[in-house]
Design a protein around this motif. Structure first.
Motif, mmCIF file in Angstrom:
data_model
loop_
_atom_site.group_PDB
_atom_site.id
_atom_site.type_symbol
_atom_site.label_atom_id
_atom_site.label_comp_id
_atom_site.label_asym_id
_atom_site.label_seq_id
_atom_site.Cartn_x
_atom_site.Cartn_y
_atom_site.Cartn_z
ATOM 1 N N PHE A 114 22.556 90.081 105.332
ATOM 2 C CA PHE A 114 23.057 90.532 104.033
ATOM 3 C C PHE A 114 24.255 89.730 103.560
ATOM 4 C CE2 PHE A 114 20.919 94.303 105.821
ATOM 5 C CZ PHE A 114 19.951 94.447 104.845
ATOM 6 N N SER A 178 21.202 96.504 102.109
ATOM 7 C CA SER A 178 22.265 97.018 102.955
ATOM 8 C C SER A 178 22.803 98.300 102.329
ATOM 9 C CB SER A 178 23.388 95.985 103.051
ATOM 10 O OG SER A 178 24.583 96.576 103.515
ATOM 11 N N HIS A 208 24.299 98.912 108.940
ATOM 12 C CA HIS A 208 24.838 98.035 109.990
ATOM 13 C C HIS A 208 26.325 98.338 110.119
ATOM 14 C CE1 HIS A 208 25.964 95.321 106.546
ATOM 15 N NE2 HIS A 208 24.879 95.882 106.059
#
Length: 226
Positions: A114, A178, A208
């Protein structure tokens, strides 16, 4: 038959994460598949006995944490045919049939990171076939394992081994988002400027770092992650 695989090692997540991932996959694909969870848990099979999940343990015990994901590419994993892998901390938002079927058997399919400047794959989502992935990733990793200790995570190792290989392709960027950053453009903003928006065109949202899905207060996450 295709495979869907996940890894539940250690105590980072509760069993609920496996259950919810299973539910999301079943809601968002009609592609026939085996759902396989690699785990070191001795109780998860009992806790999820009503779910059509096959539980396996990796053969080697000298891997820590997320590095166990590298064992997916070992012939000892007994993953036959094409496998779609996802981390536990994802939210599947719409149909993922195309993620099962993208590419050819010999292709490794990675997800672009990302951060647009990193040049890395993010290993939260991968598609592979061990007829080629074992030779492409597992065998050279074992030969160079000492050298690879310099890397901070499994995705750095996977990227180095496959990113520029002729048989490697990427999932279209628009298929994934994301949770922190809506797209792969522009700067990576400070957390105070993260808006946690849903990309209505994306198939999967990847968490994440922190927060994790169970920590999100966003209504759209609560409506999809169950």
């Amino acid at each position: 038959m295709l495979n869907f695989a996940c890894v539940f090692y250690g105590d980072k997540y509760k069993v609920d994460y496996v259950k919810k991932l299973y539910n999301m996959v079943q809601r968002n694909t009609k592609v026939p598949h085996n759902f396989i969870c690699f785990t070191d848990s001795t109780s998860i099979q009992r806790q999820l006995k009503t779910f059509s999940i096959e539980f396996r343990q990796f053969k080697r015990f000298d891997f820590d944490g997320w590095f166990n994901k590298l064992q997916l590419f070992s012939p000892d994993s007994n993953l036959e045919g094409n496998t779609l892998y996802m981390d536990l901390d994802v939210v599947i938002m719409k149909n993922i049939n195309a993620m099962f079927t993208i590419g050819k058997d010999h292709n490794f399919v990675g997800m672009n990171d990302f951060n647009p400047t990193s040049g890395q794959f993010n290993s939260s989502i991968m598609k592979f076939n061990n007829k080629t992935a074992s030779k492409l990733i597992w065998e050279p990793y074992l030969k160079r394992r000492g050298e690879f200790r310099k890397h901070a995570g499994d995705q750095n190792i996977i990227t180095e081994l496959v990113k520029n290989h002729k048989d490697t392709i990427s999932f279209p960027d628009e298929w994934t988002q994301s949770y922190k950053w809506l797209n792969r453009k522009g700067e990576r903003y400070h957390k105070d400027k993260m808006t946690y928006e849903q990309d209505l065109n994306a198939k999967v949202c990847v968490f994440h770092g922190r927060p994790n899905p169970h920590e999100s207060t966003e209504l759209w996450v609560k409506n999809l992650w169950y």
